[in-house]
Design a protein around this motif. Structure first.
Motif, PDB file in Angstrom:
ATOM      1  N   GLY A 138      -1.599   3.156   0.403  1.00  0.00           N
ATOM      2  CA  GLY A 138      -0.574   2.934  -0.303  1.00  0.00           C
ATOM      3  C   GLY A 138       0.805   3.255  -0.021  1.00  0.00           C
ATOM      4  N   ASP A 139       0.970   4.586   0.433  1.00  0.00           N
ATOM      5  CA  ASP A 139       2.175   5.415   0.777  1.00  0.00           C
ATOM      6  C   ASP A 139       2.689   4.488   2.007  1.00  0.00           C
ATOM      7  N   GLU A 140       1.846   3.908   2.939  1.00  0.00           N
ATOM      8  CA  GLU A 140       2.257   3.172   4.228  1.00  0.00           C
ATOM      9  C   GLU A 140       2.794   1.990   3.665  1.00  0.00           C
ATOM     10  N   ASN A 141       2.069   1.422   2.565  1.00  0.00           N
ATOM     11  CA  ASN A 141       2.648  -0.093   2.226  1.00  0.00           C
ATOM     12  C   ASN A 141       3.884   0.188   1.509  1.00  0.00           C
ATOM     13  N   LEU A 142       3.864   1.102   0.567  1.00  0.00           N
ATOM     14  CA  LEU A 142       5.191   1.503  -0.003  1.00  0.00           C
ATOM     15  C   LEU A 142       6.688   1.518   1.037  1.00  0.00           C
ATOM     16  N   ASN A 143       6.253   2.353   2.072  1.00  0.00           N
ATOM     17  CA  ASN A 143       7.291   2.403   3.054  1.00  0.00           C
ATOM     18  C   ASN A 143       7.619   1.108   3.703  1.00  0.00           C
ATOM     19  N   GLU A 144       6.543   0.427   3.998  1.00  0.00           N
ATOM     20  CA  GLU A 144       6.957  -0.992   4.396  1.00  0.00           C
ATOM     21  C   GLU A 144       7.417  -1.855   3.583  1.00  0.00           C
ATOM     22  N   ALA A 145       7.158  -1.645   2.082  1.00  0.00           N
ATOM     23  CA  ALA A 145       7.943  -2.547   1.239  1.00  0.00           C
ATOM     24  C   ALA A 145       9.462  -2.237   1.053  1.00  0.00           C
ATOM     25  N   LEU A 146       9.786  -0.699   1.167  1.00  0.00           N
ATOM     26  CA  LEU A 146      11.091  -0.367   1.209  1.00  0.00           C
ATOM     27  C   LEU A 146      11.869  -0.693   2.262  1.00  0.00           C
ATOM     28  N   HIS A 147      11.440  -0.629   3.532  1.00  0.00           N
ATOM     29  CA  HIS A 147      11.915  -1.237   4.714  1.00  0.00           C
ATOM     30  C   HIS A 147      12.471  -2.527   4.526  1.00  0.00           C
ATOM     31  N   TRP A 148      11.465  -3.322   4.001  1.00  0.00           N
ATOM     32  CA  TRP A 148      11.860  -4.922   3.887  1.00  0.00           C
ATOM     33  C   TRP A 148      12.915  -5.064   2.579  1.00  0.00           C
ATOM     34  N   ASP A 149      12.783  -4.434   1.799  1.00  0.00           N
ATOM     35  CA  ASP A 149      13.753  -4.396   0.544  1.00  0.00           C
ATOM     36  C   ASP A 149      15.143  -4.093   1.163  1.00  0.00           C
TER      37      ASP A 149
END
Length: 183
Positions: free
Chosen positions: A75-86
């Motif tokens: 979940g943390d990895e996915n959140l960091n990836e989502a933050l990057h794309w945001d």
């Protein structure tokens, strides 16, 4: 500096299948374990893992330790990836706004007889900024240069890798509002 944390866990994959993407699930099934790489170094990773395990023990969740750790770290990895794309999207929107405002200014200045195209070069340092300004003062040349930019945008001749979908959508919106001729 320590290396990136790599944590091997052997969760019951059936219990966490909904939390892994197909690639992660396939890799876990082939390897027989899940490797997560949180965004911190090995020392911090070990410390966080021990603290989380203590919480699991305190609440009687020790038997689900590996499943919970995978869910948390993935979940943390996915959140960091989502933050990057945001962030990428946010930066793209800001670029589209800047370019759109510039194009609108050129378009609206067509009837202005004192139009000038200019560049402001920022150099120096944050503590000692130095700016140089360069302007084309001839109105005919300024209008011609502005029209070259408008024509390039209208015909789609701009660096797509830089502006991408957000910019195309902005230009399409400006076309709908009548600022540019439709393609």
């Amino acid at each position: 500096m320590s290396s990136i944390a790599k944590i091997k866990l052997k969760p019951d994959l059936e219990k966490i299948a909904n939390y892994l993407n197909p690639f992660q699930m396939k890799r876990a099934l082939e390897a027989g374990y899940v490797t997560v790489e949180p965004v911190f170094d090995q020392e911090d990773g070990d410390r966080y893992q021990k603290k989380l395990e203590a919480v699991f023990t305190k609440h009687g969740l020790s038997e689900l330790k590996d499943e919970l750790l995978v869910v948390i770290f993935v979940g943390d990895e996915n959140l960091n990836e989502a933050l990057h794309w945001d962030r990428e999207t946010y930066d793209g929107i800001n670029t589209a706004i800047e370019v759109s405002n510039f194009l609108l200014a050129i378009k609206q200045a067509e009837s202005n007889h004192s139009i000038q195209i200019g560049i402001k070069e920022n150099s120096g340092t944050a503590n000692r900024p130095s700016n140089k300004n360069y302007f084309i003062t001839d109105q005919v040349i300024s209008k011609w240069m502005g029209q070259l930019i408008i024509d390039a945008v209208e015909s789609g001749k701009y660096p797509d890798f830089e502006f991408g979908e957000i910019f195309r959508d902005s230009i399409a919106g400006l076309n709908l509002m009548g600022y540019f001729s439709p393609q």
